[in-house]
Design an enzyme around this catalytic site. Structure first.
Site, mmCIF file in Angstrom:
data_model
loop_
_atom_site.group_PDB
_atom_site.id
_atom_site.type_symbol
_atom_site.label_atom_id
_atom_site.label_comp_id
_atom_site.label_asym_id
_atom_site.label_seq_id
_atom_site.Cartn_x
_atom_site.Cartn_y
_atom_site.Cartn_z
ATOM 1 N N ARG A 9 0.770 -1.228 -0.265
ATOM 2 C CA ARG A 9 -0.598 0.259 0.244
ATOM 3 C C ARG A 9 0.744 1.151 0.293
ATOM 4 O O ARG A 9 1.619 1.380 0.527
ATOM 5 C CB ARG A 9 -0.564 0.364 1.324
ATOM 6 C CG ARG A 9 -1.818 0.680 1.041
ATOM 7 C CD ARG A 9 -2.361 1.352 2.501
ATOM 8 N NE ARG A 9 -1.952 1.457 3.317
ATOM 9 C CZ ARG A 9 -1.529 2.228 4.251
ATOM 10 N NH1 ARG A 9 -1.074 3.490 3.294
ATOM 11 N NH2 ARG A 9 -0.471 1.930 5.284
ATOM 12 N N VAL A 10 0.431 2.641 -0.949
ATOM 13 C CA VAL A 10 1.114 3.429 -0.647
ATOM 14 C C VAL A 10 -0.193 4.715 -0.371
ATOM 15 O O VAL A 10 -1.264 4.065 -0.885
ATOM 16 C CB VAL A 10 1.614 4.205 -1.622
ATOM 17 C CG1 VAL A 10 2.982 3.320 -1.981
ATOM 18 C CG2 VAL A 10 0.827 4.163 -3.515
ATOM 19 N N SER A 11 -0.005 5.902 0.166
ATOM 20 C CA SER A 11 -0.746 5.973 0.821
ATOM 21 C C SER A 11 -1.206 7.284 -0.182
ATOM 22 O O SER A 11 -2.470 7.498 -0.940
ATOM 23 C CB SER A 11 -0.338 6.953 1.232
ATOM 24 O OG SER A 11 -0.338 7.044 2.879
ATOM 25 N N LYS A 12 -0.860 7.875 -1.740
ATOM 26 C CA LYS A 12 -1.260 8.420 -2.514
ATOM 27 C C LYS A 12 -1.693 8.115 -4.008
ATOM 28 O O LYS A 12 -0.708 6.788 -4.568
ATOM 29 C CB LYS A 12 -0.511 9.472 -2.556
ATOM 30 C CG LYS A 12 -0.461 10.746 -1.269
ATOM 31 C CD LYS A 12 0.437 11.574 -1.841
ATOM 32 C CE LYS A 12 0.852 12.301 -0.403
ATOM 33 N NZ LYS A 12 1.693 13.775 -1.630
ATOM 34 N N GLN B 69 4.069 8.785 -5.356
ATOM 35 C CA GLN B 69 4.086 7.439 -4.684
ATOM 36 C C GLN B 69 4.298 5.947 -4.981
ATOM 37 O O GLN B 69 3.051 5.707 -6.121
ATOM 38 C CB GLN B 69 3.584 6.598 -2.631
ATOM 39 C CG GLN B 69 3.763 8.307 -2.018
ATOM 40 C CD GLN B 69 3.065 7.858 -0.971
ATOM 41 O OE1 GLN B 69 2.444 7.644 -0.541
ATOM 42 N NE2 GLN B 69 3.158 8.885 -0.223
#
Length: 227
Positions: free
Chosen positions: A7-10, A15
């Site tokens: 998972r990445v936040s953006k 990212q």
């Protein structure tokens, strides 16, 4: 079988998942068994994680790069790990603070137990400190805010208390000085933040940043002097 989650936040492309993917592949995860999300870890609607959890079968092991890739907070991670254990699924963390966690091994289960105990200890401290603060305010003739108003301090107590099975909602509302409607507007029965709760904490952080930026309050312009 090893199942990997990334998972990445953006989701705007700023990212990338390359580092996590390389680590998971090096750990032995099949590329076809990788699931991913491009979303904040605090969001409930993570389709990649939902599909990943649905795909797990007994004797599988869920592998993640770091603990914070999986859960919203430590309590959520512990709940998730217990659910996986109940399904006969292992959990393995590759790096970061949870790198010693591997529920498929005795030592890894021991480390997970330490993490769970620390989370419970932290929750008890939050409850104790907030109740002491509210009691002190009442002793001075204050209620810790207007009647029925949720404050950041009350919200933190509500988060900690609602995650416990022995918490009585009526007693908690009386302790906080809020209605059930106000309580459930900010947190769900598991203690997770709802939109109103997230906004309250976000506004609090914004107010603190603004105060820090004002001259004379310790912000970057607070020490300007002439002559």
């Amino acid at each position: 079988m090893l199942i990997g989650y990334m998972r990445v936040s953006k989701a705007d492309g700023s990212q990338v998942l390359d580092l996590q993917r390389d680590a998971l592949l090096a750990a032995g995860v099949d590329p076809a068994r990788l699931y991913e999300d491009h979303a904040s870890g605090r969001r409930d609607d993570r389709p990649g994680l939902a599909a990943c959890l649905k795909s797990l079968r007994p004797s599988d092991t869920l592998v993640a790069w770091k603990l914070d890739r999986l859960g919203r907070d430590l309590r959520h991670l512990i709940t998730l790990a217990h659910e996986l254990t109940g399904r006969g699924v292992g959990l393995r963390i590759l790096t970061g603070e949870g790198a010693a966690i591997d529920t498929t091994s005795p030592n890894g289960r021991l480390m997970f137990g330490v993490f769970a105990a620390l989370a419970e200890f932290e929750r008890e401290l939050i409850v104790e400190r907030t109740r002491a603060g509210l009691a002190s305010a009442r002793a001075r003739g204050r209620r810790g805010g207007r009647p029925y108003k949720m404050t950041p301090a009350k919200l933190r107590l509500a988060q900690a208390a609602m995650g416990r099975r022995d918490t009585g909602v009526g007693a908690l509302c009386a302790e906080l000085g809020v209605t059930r409607q106000t309580l459930y507007r900010h947190v769900d029965p598991g203690g997770r933040l709802r939109p109103d709760g997230e906004r309250l904490l976000r506004h609090r952080r914004g107010d603190e940043r603004m105060q820090g930026a004002l001259p004379g309050t310790g912000g970057p312009e607070g020490d300007n002097r002439h002559g």
